[in-house]
Design an enzyme around this catalytic site. Structure first.
Site, PDB file in Angstrom:
ATOM      1  N   CYS A 159      -9.215  14.173  39.355  1.00  0.00           N
ATOM      2  CA  CYS A 159      -8.069  14.979  38.950  1.00  0.00           C
ATOM      3  C   CYS A 159      -7.825  14.850  37.441  1.00  0.00           C
ATOM      4  CB  CYS A 159      -6.850  14.612  39.782  1.00  0.00           C
ATOM      5  SG  CYS A 159      -5.554  15.879  39.763  1.00  0.00           S
ATOM      6  N   HIS A 174      -8.514  14.775  45.669  1.00  0.00           N
ATOM      7  CA  HIS A 174      -8.072  13.422  45.978  1.00  0.00           C
ATOM      8  C   HIS A 174      -8.461  13.071  47.413  1.00  0.00           C
ATOM      9  CE1 HIS A 174      -5.559  12.684  42.452  1.00  0.00           C
ATOM     10  NE2 HIS A 174      -5.062  13.905  42.575  1.00  0.00           N
TER      11      HIS A 174
END
Length: 495
Positions: A335, A432
Site C-alpha cells: 500500500c 493488504h
C-alpha cells in the site's frame, strides 16, 4: 432490545481489554450464546474492511471472528485514524466523515452519539449477549464531559461495567482503587466487578490483594487471569506490541526487516510472517539502521505516505534499503510502502497532508498520484508469479502507474494491481492481508529460501489461540457472576 449487555473497561491502555473481549466472545459462543462485540470508539490505523466496504478496528474484526460472525460497521461506529499534523481521520459507521483534531474533538459528542446509538441498537437487536469494549482508561476525568468511549457511553446507554487492571505493569491495586477514588459516584456505581489481567506466577499469592481492592471499592472480585501466552498468536490491535521489536524462531532461515514508520498502518499484514516457523521479522525503530544482509525488507502501509517518506529519508533508511537491494535482498512495498518504491508521489489535492510532491525511492518504474476518494473493499484474486490465490482488502487513496505496472504483482477480480521490477526482486501491491493466504505466503517465502519447514496454517493457529484463551478464562474467572452482571440496557431508541 433483545441482548443483555456488559462493558469491559480498563484502568489504562494496553491492559488487555481487546484480547479479553475476544476470549469472552469465543467462550460464550462455545457455550451456545449468540454473542457479538461492540466498541463505540476506537483509535487505530490498523483497520479491517467489512463486506460492504466499510472500515472498523482490527480488534473488532478479531472479536467478530471469535464470536463466529462476519465483521460489521456497527461493531465499531467511530474509528479515529491518526494522521500527520496531530489530526485524525474520522470514520463514522465505516465511512470517512472528515477530520478531527484536539481542539474540535470536544464539540463532536452530540454529533457522534446518534450514530453510536444507532449502531448499538443494531448490534443489540442481532444477538442475545453484547460485550462492549472501552478505550484507554475509565478514569480520564479530564475527558469525561465529552466522553463517548467509556463512562460517557455507559451512562448514555445504561450499561453495567467490569473493570480490568494490569498487574504486569505494576501498581495494579493502586490503579484499581485509584480509579474508584477519582470517578464520580454515579460512575463508580456502574462498575459491578473487577478482574486482574496478565499475572505471572502463583495466582494464590495475590488473593490478599484482590481482597484489598474489594475492601476499598466494594466491587466484586471476578478473578485473576494469568499471562495468556496464546495471545502472541493473535493479530495485534495497535502499535504497542511492535515496541518489542523482532519475533524470531530458533531455526530462522529467512530474516525480514520492517522499518517502523511514524504512521505505520495495517501492520497486521505481517502477523502471518511473524508466526511462521523458520522466519524472523525484525521491526526497526527510529534511530537504528536497517541491518545489511537481511533476506527481505517490507515497507508496510502508512496513514501518511508523504510524511513517512520524509521520515524514512531522515532516518537514512532509504540508503539502507538501496544497499540491501543491491546486495540481492527482496524489497516488498504494501500500500503506502508500495507508493514509496516508485519514482515520485504527488498529492495535488492535499489529501495526504501539506506536502504536494516528493521523489520516491525509484526502485520501481512507477509514479503515484493521490486522490481524495478512498478505495475500501475486500478482494480475492491471484498472484500469477507465485501461482497462488490471494485474498485480502484494499484501503488506499491514490493510483499508481508506470512501466513496471505492466508486470502486476497480483490480479484482483480481473484487474491488475501492483508492480514488479524487471529482475523480479522489487515488488509492490495495494492488497493488504495477502500473507494471510497460506499458499501465497508459502510460495513467497520459498522463493527466497526453499529450506522452510512444513507448511504452516495461520488461520487455524488463530482459531486455536482463541479457543485456548477461552478455556483459560473459563478456568480462572467467575464466569457465572460475570454473566449475571450483564443487563438489558437502560436505554432504547425512543428514550
Amino acid at each position: 432490545m433483545t441482548a443483555r449487555v456488559l462493558m469491559c473497561q480498563g484502568t489504562g491502555s494496553d491492559v488487555g481489554k481487546s484480547v479479553l473481549v475476544a476470549g469472552l466472545c469465543r467462550l460464550f459462543r462455545n457455550r451456545g450464546f449468540k454473542v457479538a462485540p461492540f466498541k463505540p470508539q476506537n483509535m487505530s490505523n490498523n483497520s479491517a474492511v467489512t463486506e460492504d466496504g466499510g472500515e472498523i478496528g482490527r480488534a473488532q474484526a478479531l472479536q467478530s471472528r471469535a464470536a463466529g460472525l462476519n465483521p460489521s460497521i456497527h461493531m465499531n461506529p467511530v474509528l479515529l485514524k491518526p494522521e500527520a499534523d496531530h489530526t485524525s481521520q474520522l470514520v463514522l459507521q465505516g465511512r470517512v466523515a472528515g477530520r478531527l483534531n484536539a481542539r474540535n474533538w470536544h464539540d463532536k459528542r452530540e454529533r457522534l452519539l446518534p450514530a453510536i446509538g444507532e449502531s448499538f441498537t443494531h448490534m443489540a437487536e442481532s444477538c442475545d449477549l453484547l460485550i462492549v469494549e472501552g478505550a484507554g482508561s475509565a478514569a480520564e476525568t479530564n475527558l469525561r464531559a465529552s466522553d463517548v468511549a467509556n463512562m460517557g457511553f455507559a451512562e448514555a446507554f445504561g450499561v453495567p461495567v467490569v473493570l480490568i487492571g494490569d498487574i504486569d505493569r505494576g501498581g495494579v491495586i493502586a490503579s484499581l482503587v485509584g480509579t474508584h477514588q477519582v470517578l464520580a459516584p454515579p460512575d463508580r456505581a456502574r462498575i459491578r466487578g473487577f478482574l486482574v489481567n496478565k499475572f505471572r506466577g502463583d495466582i494464590s499469592l495475590f488473593a490478599p490483594g484482590m481482597q484489598d481492592v474489594t475492601r476499598h471499592t466494594g466491587w466484586t472480585s471476578l478473578g485473576i487471569v494469568p499471562w495468556l501466552t496464546a495471545a502472541a498468536r493473535l493479530p495485534a490491535e495497535d502499535a504497542v506490541p511492535l515496541q518489542g521489536g523482532s519475533r524470531s524462531h530458533a531455526d530462522a532461515k529467512i530474516r525480514i526487516a520492517v522499518p517502523m514508520l511514524a504512521h505505520i498502518a495495517n501492520f497486521d499484514d505481517l502477523d502471518p510472517l511473524r508466526a511462521e516457523p523458520g522466519v524472523s521479522v525484525a521491526f526497526v525503530p527510529p534511530g537504528q539502521p536497517i541491518p545489511m544482509g537481511v533476506d527481505a525488507i517490507i515497507l508496510p502501509g502508512t496513514k501518511s505516505t508523504l510524511s513517512d517518506l520524509a521520515m524514512l529519508r531522515e532516518q537514512g533508511w532509504d540508503i539502507d534499503i538501496r544497499a540491501n537491494a543491491r546486495a540481492g535482498a527482496r524489497i516488498l512495498g504494501l500500500c503506502g510502502g508500495y507508493q514509496m518504491l516508485g519514482r515520485a508521489v504527488r498529492d495535488p489535492g492535499g489529501s495526504d497532508g501539506a506536502v504536494a510532491e516528493a521523489p520516491g525511492l525509484a526502485l520501481l518504474d512507477a509514479e503515484t498520484e493521490m486522490a481524495a476518494e478512498k478505495a475500501v473493499r475486500r478482494c480475492t484474486g491471484r498472484a500469477p508469479g507465485y501461482d497462488a490465490d490471494v485474498e485480502g482488502y484494499e484501503i488506499h487513496m491514490g493510483r499508481t502507474t508506470g512501466a513496471d505496472c505492466a508486470r502486476p504483482m497480483v490480479q484482483i477480480e480481473g484487474r491488475d494491481d501492483g508492480a514488479v521490477s524487471a529482475d523480479g526482486r522489487i515488488e509492490g501491491t495495494y492488497l493488504h492481508g495477502l500473507f494471510g493466504s497460506d499458499a501465497f505466503r508459502r510460495a513467497w517465502l520459498t522463493s527466497i529460501d526453499p529450506r522452510l519447514s512444513k507448511p504452516f496454517a495461520f488461520d487455524a493457529s488463530v482459531d486455536a489461540a482463541l479457543d485456548e484463551i477461552a478455556a483459560v478464562l473459563a478456568d480462572t474467572l467467575d464466569i457465572e457472576t460475570l454473566l449475571s452482571f450483564a443487563e438489558h440496557p437502560g436505554w432504547s431508541p425512543t428514550t
